[in-house]
Design a protein around this motif. Structure first.
Motif, PDB file in Angstrom:
ATOM      1  N   LEU A  61       0.779  -1.197  -0.035  1.00 40.54           N
ATOM      2  CA  LEU A  61      -0.104  -0.013  -0.033  1.00 40.54           C
ATOM      3  C   LEU A  61       0.884   1.141   0.010  1.00 40.54           C
ATOM      4  O   LEU A  61       1.791   1.380   0.774  1.00 40.54           O
ATOM      5  CB  LEU A  61      -0.913   0.049   1.228  1.00 40.54           C
ATOM      6  CG  LEU A  61      -1.869  -0.888   1.413  1.00 40.54           C
ATOM      7  CD1 LEU A  61      -2.951  -0.961   2.502  1.00 40.54           C
ATOM      8  CD2 LEU A  61      -2.673  -1.108   0.202  1.00 40.54           C
ATOM      9  N   THR A  62       0.416   2.386  -0.686  1.00 39.13           N
ATOM     10  CA  THR A  62       1.133   3.616  -0.833  1.00 39.13           C
ATOM     11  C   THR A  62       0.598   4.297   0.107  1.00 39.13           C
ATOM     12  O   THR A  62      -0.663   4.085   0.865  1.00 39.13           O
ATOM     13  CB  THR A  62       1.300   4.218  -2.316  1.00 39.13           C
ATOM     14  OG1 THR A  62      -0.125   4.373  -2.558  1.00 39.13           O
ATOM     15  CG2 THR A  62       1.887   3.150  -3.040  1.00 39.13           C
ATOM     16  N   HIS A  63       1.061   5.701   0.199  1.00 43.50           N
ATOM     17  CA  HIS A  63       0.371   6.560   1.064  1.00 43.50           C
ATOM     18  C   HIS A  63      -0.967   6.967   0.619  1.00 43.50           C
ATOM     19  O   HIS A  63      -1.867   7.259   1.434  1.00 43.50           O
ATOM     20  CB  HIS A  63       1.416   7.850   1.404  1.00 43.50           C
ATOM     21  CG  HIS A  63       1.303   8.769   0.093  1.00 43.50           C
ATOM     22  ND1 HIS A  63       2.468   8.245  -0.877  1.00 43.50           N
ATOM     23  CD2 HIS A  63       0.823   9.763  -0.759  1.00 43.50           C
ATOM     24  CE1 HIS A  63       2.236   8.926  -2.003  1.00 43.50           C
ATOM     25  NE2 HIS A  63       1.324   9.934  -1.693  1.00 43.50           N
ATOM     26  N   ARG A  64      -1.270   6.954  -0.581  1.00 40.82           N
ATOM     27  CA  ARG A  64      -2.552   7.291  -1.095  1.00 40.82           C
ATOM     28  C   ARG A  64      -3.469   6.104  -0.922  1.00 40.82           C
ATOM     29  O   ARG A  64      -4.761   6.826  -0.485  1.00 40.82           O
ATOM     30  CB  ARG A  64      -2.444   7.503  -2.803  1.00 40.82           C
ATOM     31  CG  ARG A  64      -1.573   8.426  -3.209  1.00 40.82           C
ATOM     32  CD  ARG A  64      -1.424   8.698  -4.800  1.00 40.82           C
ATOM     33  NE  ARG A  64      -0.669   9.626  -5.237  1.00 40.82           N
ATOM     34  CZ  ARG A  64      -0.888  10.826  -5.410  1.00 40.82           C
ATOM     35  NH1 ARG A  64      -2.283  11.385  -5.150  1.00 40.82           N
ATOM     36  NH2 ARG A  64       0.035  11.580  -6.023  1.00 40.82           N
ATOM     37  N   GLU A  65      -3.336   5.096  -0.920  1.00 42.00           N
ATOM     38  CA  GLU A  65      -4.201   3.851  -0.531  1.00 42.00           C
ATOM     39  C   GLU A  65      -4.543   3.865   1.191  1.00 42.00           C
ATOM     40  O   GLU A  65      -5.503   3.777   1.484  1.00 42.00           O
ATOM     41  CB  GLU A  65      -3.591   2.716  -0.898  1.00 42.00           C
ATOM     42  CG  GLU A  65      -3.717   2.471  -2.396  1.00 42.00           C
ATOM     43  CD  GLU A  65      -2.644   1.423  -2.865  1.00 42.00           C
ATOM     44  OE1 GLU A  65      -3.071   0.821  -4.063  1.00 42.00           O
ATOM     45  OE2 GLU A  65      -1.857   1.047  -2.438  1.00 42.00           O
ATOM     46  N   ILE A  66      -3.411   4.258   1.895  1.00 42.44           N
ATOM     47  CA  ILE A  66      -3.471   4.384   3.207  1.00 42.44           C
ATOM     48  C   ILE A  66      -4.646   5.467   3.515  1.00 42.44           C
ATOM     49  O   ILE A  66      -5.558   5.413   4.487  1.00 42.44           O
ATOM     50  CB  ILE A  66      -2.204   4.608   3.980  1.00 42.44           C
ATOM     51  CG1 ILE A  66      -1.191   3.459   3.735  1.00 42.44           C
ATOM     52  CG2 ILE A  66      -2.552   5.027   5.484  1.00 42.44           C
ATOM     53  CD1 ILE A  66      -1.900   1.914   4.518  1.00 42.44           C
ATOM     54  N   TRP A  67      -4.335   6.509   3.013  1.00 42.82           N
ATOM     55  CA  TRP A  67      -5.399   7.713   3.043  1.00 42.82           C
ATOM     56  C   TRP A  67      -6.868   7.463   2.572  1.00 42.82           C
ATOM     57  O   TRP A  67      -7.777   7.925   3.197  1.00 42.82           O
ATOM     58  CB  TRP A  67      -4.619   9.051   2.242  1.00 42.82           C
ATOM     59  CG  TRP A  67      -3.717   9.650   3.093  1.00 42.82           C
ATOM     60  CD1 TRP A  67      -3.304   9.394   4.494  1.00 42.82           C
ATOM     61  CD2 TRP A  67      -2.575  10.430   2.664  1.00 42.82           C
ATOM     62  NE1 TRP A  67      -2.331  10.267   4.753  1.00 42.82           N
ATOM     63  CE2 TRP A  67      -1.825  10.996   3.475  1.00 42.82           C
ATOM     64  CE3 TRP A  67      -2.455  11.157   1.369  1.00 42.82           C
ATOM     65  CZ2 TRP A  67      -0.631  11.675   3.211  1.00 42.82           C
ATOM     66  CZ3 TRP A  67      -1.190  11.946   1.042  1.00 42.82           C
ATOM     67  CH2 TRP A  67      -0.538  12.178   2.098  1.00 42.82           C
ATOM     68  N   LYS A  68      -7.008   6.545   1.530  1.00 35.27           N
ATOM     69  CA  LYS A  68      -8.042   6.180   1.229  1.00 35.27           C
ATOM     70  C   LYS A  68      -8.759   5.338   2.498  1.00 35.27           C
ATOM     71  O   LYS A  68     -10.021   5.497   2.763  1.00 35.27           O
ATOM     72  CB  LYS A  68      -8.081   5.237  -0.027  1.00 35.27           C
ATOM     73  CG  LYS A  68      -7.696   6.095  -1.132  1.00 35.27           C
ATOM     74  CD  LYS A  68      -7.803   4.995  -2.292  1.00 35.27           C
ATOM     75  CE  LYS A  68      -7.463   5.840  -3.740  1.00 35.27           C
ATOM     76  NZ  LYS A  68      -7.478   4.756  -4.777  1.00 35.27           N
ATOM     77  N   CYS A  69      -8.270   4.438   3.123  1.00 36.12           N
ATOM     78  CA  CYS A  69      -8.706   3.816   4.045  1.00 36.12           C
ATOM     79  C   CYS A  69      -8.737   4.878   5.484  1.00 36.12           C
ATOM     80  O   CYS A  69     -10.016   4.624   6.065  1.00 36.12           O
ATOM     81  CB  CYS A  69      -7.594   2.896   4.540  1.00 36.12           C
ATOM     82  SG  CYS A  69      -7.173   1.564   3.463  1.00 36.12           S
ATOM     83  N   SER A  70      -7.889   5.757   5.499  1.00 34.10           N
ATOM     84  CA  SER A  70      -8.302   6.848   6.508  1.00 34.10           C
ATOM     85  C   SER A  70      -9.595   7.508   6.506  1.00 34.10           C
ATOM     86  O   SER A  70     -10.373   7.829   7.170  1.00 34.10           O
ATOM     87  CB  SER A  70      -7.019   7.864   6.530  1.00 34.10           C
ATOM     88  OG  SER A  70      -5.949   6.986   6.971  1.00 34.10           O
TER      89      SER A  70
END
Length: 385
Positions: A61-70
């Motif tokens: 996971l990249t930071h963009r995908e982590i932020w989607k989860c957030s």
């Protein structure tokens, strides 16, 4: 009529307090996921190859995908809290009590979902790492003790979740038993210090396992650091099992002493071992290129800030973990949030130090093998929700 109104107000207060306790814990979890996304973004902009450090595959996971989860967590958690309060205020106590249970079950099902959706490889990596933390039967890798260290910062969150689950299981939501300290899920419960100490026991066992594999003595001193958390937690819990005078003149003093020892020991270890600042000499000597950081390029004010703030926030540890100080929900939430911020800045320097060790050991990555996150995102089609 006055007594009925007073009882109704008391039940409302108990129900709202119960949701505040549980809801604040979920907000802290959401905050931690947001901060992890920030960490990955900073690493992606620097020369630190975090995928190599954590031994991640190409589908990590990249930071963009982590932020989607957030974002999803930021929407779901307040919605869950609002639904609880709405149902409770309208007399639907049973539905209000079942609502958070449904949320917890749904999260657990998403994590263990066996099909290749919802970031399957990353979910599997997380579950496998958690399993290795709980049962350190194999050699300890960097992701194992890195995540275990983060879990120690979330010990208060786990304790609050345990109390919430206990009240839901024993149906103490909106009952007088919720208010009684000596009830099954009250302040006297022995489960509270047991849950608080579990992340530290896990980390201690990891250190012992590392010593068994490597025979390096510093791992024993690290195990000793985590063992100093045990007396802080259990001495604090004794307040509910001894007389007030005995607590004030005996156990409270022992609790304060053990808290100071643990805080200072942990602070020293952060600086000299986890960050490898060589007892502050890295702050004052930047004449050697090897002493400059890969992440912040040797800016002295960064090191002054991180050392000073780490010392202050380490000293708040006693309030965060002490069983007899947990009734001030907002204060505890603020202290726990500050601990998340301390751990957030700890991550930068801990990962940086690990990367320095890798590069010093002769490991070099050609630039063609270090694609930027934006390029990987454009070429990735495996993470579709």
């Amino acid at each position: 009529m006055v007594s009925d109104m007073g009882l109704h107000l008391l039940q409302d207060w108990m129900g709202f307090s119960h949701e505040n306790e549980r809801g604040l814990a979920r907000l802290v979890l959401t905050m931690m996921v947001w901060l992890w996304g920030v960490c990955l973004w900073v690493f992606s902009q620097s020369t630190i190859n975090y995928a190599k450090i954590f031994d991640l595959d190409s589908n990590h996971l990249t930071h963009r995908e982590i932020w989607k989860c957030s974002i999803w967590m930021t929407v779901i958690v307040p919605t869950s809290m609002t639904a609880y309060l709405y149902l409770y205020s309208h007399g639907e106590v049973a539905l209000a009590a079942s609502q958070p249970v449904i949320l917890y079950v749904a999260v657990a099902l998403v994590l263990i979902f066996p099909f290749d959706i919802f970031y399957f490889s990353s979910r599997y990596f997380l579950l496998r790492t958690l399993w290795r933390i709980a049962l350190p039967l194999q050699p300890i890798s960097f992701p194992d003790f890195f995540l275990a260290d983060i879990l120690t910062s979330m010990a208060k969150v786990f304790s609050d979740l345990e109390r919430s689950v206990c009240r839901m299981v024993h149906r103490q939501v909106a009952t007088i038993a919720w208010f009684e300290a000596d009830s099954v899920c009250g302040s006297h419960s022995v489960a509270i210090p047991l849950v608080l100490v579990i992340p530290y026991i896990w980390r201690l066992l990891q250190c012992l396992r590392q010593y068994k594999d490597t025979k390096e003595k510093p791992t024993l001193f690290n195990a000793l650091k985590y063992s100093t958390a045990v007396p802080v937690i259990f001495l604090s819990a004794l307040k509910y099992h001894v007389s007030p005078d005995r607590w004030t003149y005996v156990y409270r003093r022992l609790w304060l002493f053990s808290s100071v020892v643990n805080s200072l020991y942990s602070f020293y270890w952060d600086i000299t071992r986890d960050w490898d600042l060589s007892v502050f000499t890295r702050i004052f000597k930047f004449n050697k290129p090897s002493l400059c950081t890969n992440l912040f390029y040797g800016r002295r004010w960064v090191y002054f800030w991180v050392i000073g703030s780490n010392l202050i926030l380490r000293c708040t540890w006693t309030y965060k973990l002490s069983a007899h100080l947990r009734h001030n929900y907002l204060t505890v939430f603020m202290v726990t949030a500050l601990e998340m911020l301390r751990r957030f800045q700890w991550i930068f320097f801990r990962v940086e130090n690990e990367w320095n060790k890798i590069t010093k050991s002769g490991f070099q990555i050609p630039m063609v093998d270090m694609p930027r996150e934006e390029e990987k995102l454009l070429g990735s089609t495996n993470h579709n929700v």
